[in-house]
Design a protein around this motif. Structure first.
Motif, PDB file in Angstrom:
ATOM      1  N   TYR A 118      -5.917   0.551   5.495  1.00 19.47           N
ATOM      2  CA  TYR A 118      -5.319  -0.507   4.672  1.00 19.47           C
ATOM      3  C   TYR A 118      -5.741  -1.884   5.178  1.00 19.47           C
ATOM      4  O   TYR A 118      -6.175  -2.738   4.389  1.00 19.47           O
ATOM      5  CB  TYR A 118      -3.792  -0.384   4.692  1.00 19.47           C
ATOM      6  N   VAL A 133      -3.318   0.141  -3.303  1.00 19.04           N
ATOM      7  CA  VAL A 133      -2.362  -0.963  -3.261  1.00 19.04           C
ATOM      8  C   VAL A 133      -1.834  -1.152  -4.673  1.00 19.04           C
ATOM      9  O   VAL A 133      -2.611  -1.148  -5.635  1.00 19.04           O
ATOM     10  CB  VAL A 133      -3.027  -2.259  -2.757  1.00 19.04           C
ATOM     11  N   PRO A 146       0.813  -1.222   0.000  1.00 18.97           N
ATOM     12  CA  PRO A 146       0.000   0.000   0.000  1.00 18.97           C
ATOM     13  C   PRO A 146       0.843   1.267   0.000  1.00 18.97           C
ATOM     14  O   PRO A 146       2.043   1.242   0.314  1.00 18.97           O
ATOM     15  CB  PRO A 146      -0.771  -0.105   1.320  1.00 18.97           C
ATOM     16  N   MET A 189      -8.330   0.693   1.069  1.00 21.83           N
ATOM     17  CA  MET A 189      -7.450   1.088  -0.034  1.00 21.83           C
ATOM     18  C   MET A 189      -7.544   0.139  -1.236  1.00 21.83           C
ATOM     19  O   MET A 189      -6.809   0.291  -2.211  1.00 21.83           O
ATOM     20  CB  MET A 189      -5.991   1.184   0.435  1.00 21.83           C
TER      21      MET A 189
END
Length: 286
Positions: free
Chosen positions: A276, A103, A61, A281
């Motif tokens: 994340y 990502v 990420p 994400m």
């Protein structure tokens, strides 16, 4: 008009990163950043054998900055959780705005993994001001023939303009934040003068060769750090050389980083980690 003076020069040590040899002049001891330039990794040159596993940058990420990958040799296959995908080859550039987070992975093409060959890359991180850290992610992949070049000094100097303006030639990337970047190739004896406002931070990384800049000779691989005390760089090559040259206005904001996240506060870092881990994400699998 006056030449900038050199504050220091940094010669990075070699580190192994999977199959790559990596040099990191930024950050370095005593130099956390060159605001807004956060990180510079010079990978290679390295030759991969046939039937290799490719680049070792699997899904990971990012949030809060921009990443720029210069592909001097080999290729890079980019994929990310926002749906962007491309394979960029020798001479090309990948520019990714991570913004609020995504990502991505950087791998090698199937052809490269099968045949092998030389690899040389620079990966650069440039910070974003707080007001831009929440923008939508974006990606631009450019092949060599999509990057305009400027010829100087009777053909002894060639400038491939990624962003910003050189002699009325505008680079194809329009960054979220005003960052100028170009790759300068010089033949021995070639020279140029680049005017950069004294307020701007200069990024000057000599990949290879040797040049005289601000009356000092430096040899590759070297990051040259300048004072903000002049508005011109005078450069002359004493052997065939390549330079990554950039500039930007300093952001002058707090920088709090944790691995792949660069924010302004500890709370924003904690939020990035939670976002994340919870999948906000997006996800990406090889």
């Amino acid at each position: 008009m006056s030449q900038r003076t050199i504050r220091t020069v940094i010669k990075p040590q070699a580190q192994k990163l999977g199959p790559l040899t990596m040099h990191q002049p930024l950050p370095a001891n005593g130099l956390d950043q060159l605001d807004p330039f956060l990180l510079l990794h010079h990978h290679g040159p390295t030759t991969f054998p046939a039937h290799n596993s490719g680049l070792p940058f699997g899904p990971h990420p990012h949030r809060g900055f921009e990443t720029v990958t210069f592909i001097y040799e080999g290729d890079v296959r980019h994929r990310d959780s926002s749906g962007f995908s491309s394979t960029i080859r020798t001479g090309g550039v990948q520019w990714m705005t991570t913004g609020r987070g995504l990502v991505h992975s950087e791998s090698s093409s199937e052809e490269f993994r099968e045949k092998g060959g030389p690899v040389e890359l620079i990966q650069l991180w440039t910070n974003l001001p707080a007001r831009f850290k929440g923008v939508d992610p974006h990606y631009v992949g450019l092949q060599k023939d999509e990057i305009p070049s400027v010829t100087l000094d009777g053909g002894n100097v060639t400038v491939a303009v990624t962003s910003g303006v050189w002699n009325e030639t505008t680079g194809p990337v329009q960054p979220v934040y005003d960052v100028e970047l170009a790759n300068v190739t010089m033949l021995e004896g070639g020279s140029f003068i680049r005017r950069i406002e004294a307020s701007r931070t200069v990024l000057f990384y000599l990949l290879n060769g040797s040049v005289i800049v601000s009356e000092r000779e430096v040899t590759g691989r070297t990051l040259v750090v300048f004072q903000n005390d002049g508005d011109e760089l005078h450069v002359r090559a004493t052997s065939d050389s390549r330079i990554l040259l950039g500039s930007a206005e300093p952001i002058n904001e707090p920088v709090v980083s944790y691995g792949p996240f660069v924010m302004n506060t500890e709370q924003e870092i904690r939020q990035a980690v939670m976002d994340y881990q919870s999948g906000r994400m997006g996800t990406l699998t090889d």
